[in-house]
Design an enzyme around this catalytic site. Sequence first.
Site, short mmCIF file in Angstrom:
data_model
loop_
_atom_site.label_atom_id
_atom_site.label_comp_id
_atom_site.label_asym_id
_atom_site.label_seq_id
_atom_site.Cartn_x
_atom_site.Cartn_y
_atom_site.Cartn_z
N LYS A 14 0.83 -1.22 0.00
CA LYS A 14 0.00 0.00 0.00
C LYS A 14 0.86 1.26 0.00
O LYS A 14 0.59 2.20 -0.74
CB LYS A 14 -0.94 0.03 1.22
CG LYS A 14 -1.92 -1.12 1.29
CD LYS A 14 -2.94 -0.93 2.39
CE LYS A 14 -2.35 -0.83 3.79
NZ LYS A 14 -1.71 -2.08 4.24
N ARG B 124 -9.41 1.51 9.31
CA ARG B 124 -8.82 0.27 9.74
C ARG B 124 -9.86 -0.65 10.39
O ARG B 124 -9.58 -1.80 10.67
CB ARG B 124 -7.81 0.66 10.79
CG ARG B 124 -6.66 -0.20 11.06
CD ARG B 124 -5.73 -0.36 9.96
NE ARG B 124 -4.45 -0.74 10.44
CZ ARG B 124 -3.30 -0.26 9.96
NH1 ARG B 124 -3.30 0.61 8.99
NH2 ARG B 124 -2.16 -0.68 10.42
N ARG C 97 11.57 -1.71 10.78
CA ARG C 97 10.57 -1.10 11.67
C ARG C 97 10.45 -1.90 12.96
O ARG C 97 10.54 -3.12 12.93
CB ARG C 97 9.21 -1.07 10.96
CG ARG C 97 8.89 0.26 10.36
CD ARG C 97 7.66 0.22 9.49
NE ARG C 97 6.47 -0.36 10.12
CZ ARG C 97 5.27 -0.36 9.56
NH1 ARG C 97 5.10 0.19 8.37
NH2 ARG C 97 4.25 -0.92 10.17
N ARG D 217 -0.60 -8.27 13.95
CA ARG D 217 -1.19 -7.25 13.05
C ARG D 217 -2.02 -7.91 11.96
O ARG D 217 -3.09 -7.43 11.60
CB ARG D 217 -0.08 -6.37 12.44
CG ARG D 217 0.40 -5.30 13.40
CD ARG D 217 1.88 -4.96 13.21
NE ARG D 217 2.17 -4.45 11.91
CZ ARG D 217 3.34 -4.67 11.26
NH1 ARG D 217 4.28 -5.40 11.81
NH2 ARG D 217 3.54 -4.14 10.09
P1 ADP Z 1 0.97 -1.82 8.98
O1 ADP Z 1 -0.25 -1.73 8.12
O2 ADP Z 1 2.06 -2.62 8.38
O3 ADP Z 1 0.68 -2.20 10.41
P2 ADP Z 1 1.05 1.06 9.14
O4 ADP Z 1 2.20 1.92 8.87
O5 ADP Z 1 -0.17 1.25 8.28
O6 ADP Z 1 1.62 -0.39 9.01
O7 ADP Z 1 0.59 1.19 10.64
C1 ADP Z 1 1.49 0.98 11.69
C2 ADP Z 1 0.73 1.01 13.02
O8 ADP Z 1 0.13 2.31 13.18
C3 ADP Z 1 -0.42 0.04 13.16
O9 ADP Z 1 -0.02 -1.25 13.60
C4 ADP Z 1 -1.29 0.75 14.20
O10 ADP Z 1 -0.76 0.61 15.50
C5 ADP Z 1 -1.12 2.20 13.82
N1 ADP Z 1 -2.18 2.66 12.90
C6 ADP Z 1 -2.00 3.11 11.63
N2 ADP Z 1 -3.17 3.47 11.09
C7 ADP Z 1 -4.12 3.22 12.02
C8 ADP Z 1 -5.53 3.36 12.07
N3 ADP Z 1 -6.23 3.84 11.03
N4 ADP Z 1 -6.18 3.01 13.21
C9 ADP Z 1 -5.51 2.53 14.26
N5 ADP Z 1 -4.19 2.37 14.29
C10 ADP Z 1 -3.49 2.71 13.19
#
Ligand code: ADP
Length: 221
Positions: free
Chosen positions: A17, A93, A163, A174
């Site tokens: 993404k 999410r 990360r 996750r």
């Molecule tokens: P990934 O999809 O690989 O987990 P992201 O960079 O999208 O990576 O998100 C990293 C972390 O940030 C998530 O595991 C969560 O803790 C938090 N996060 C990101 N976007 C959201 C969201 N829309 N709602 C809740 N937590 C979020």
Amino acid sequence: MTVKPRLVLLGKQGAGKGTQAKSLARHYDIAHLSTGDLFRAQAAAGTAFGLEAKRFMDDGELVPDAIVMGVVEECLAPGGPLADGFILDGFPRNKAQAVELERLLDGSPLHAIVHLDVPREVVVERLSERRVCVKNGAHIYSVVKPPAVLWICDECGGEVVQRDDDNPDSINKRLDTYERDTRPIREFYKASGHKVVTVDGVGENRVVFERLTSAIDAAVV
Ligand code: ADP
């Protein structure tokens, strides 16, 4: 395309993404909002809000909806960075966030929800190999595709690292959260009459990008 698309990009962690959203934002001249990148940048800057979010991120948990919605609402406000077309990456999410987004978008609905589809076993491998730039999380590498100079970002000179949440425990947690909370969002959007398109995310970035633009061009008329 004259209209500036308003898009949501859905898909598992590691589906690509971030990489594709960045290219799509450039292609359509729209803003790219990655809530994950935004939280990581705030955490790196040491703001109270970023440190609060980091507690959840490091454990592979979702950041509470109230924190997330505050940030998104600010970005979507008139004159804000998302006012003129956007691609949302990592948001919504869960269904509660999708419902809230509908409320905030009142009068300017989403053009398409794009699901970037990659099997779980493929994303587990990609996430274990992934390395990202600490300065800009959209600059993404891997142990098999490192930057030209190890481990310095080709694009901005930032340090390229693994990360904190790309470890086996957090990856599995996750992905389980994705199955439980995020996957049902597609049904929510379909049931509310939105265009939901699924694009095969396995293949070279360039090929996947072409699949995405074809699907988006057909959906945004
Ligand atoms: P990934 O999809 O690989 O987990 P992201 O960079 O999208 O990576 O998100 C990293 C972390 O940030 C998530 O595991 C969560 O803790 C938090 N996060 C990101 N976007 C959201 C969201 N829309 N709602 C809740 N937590 C979020």
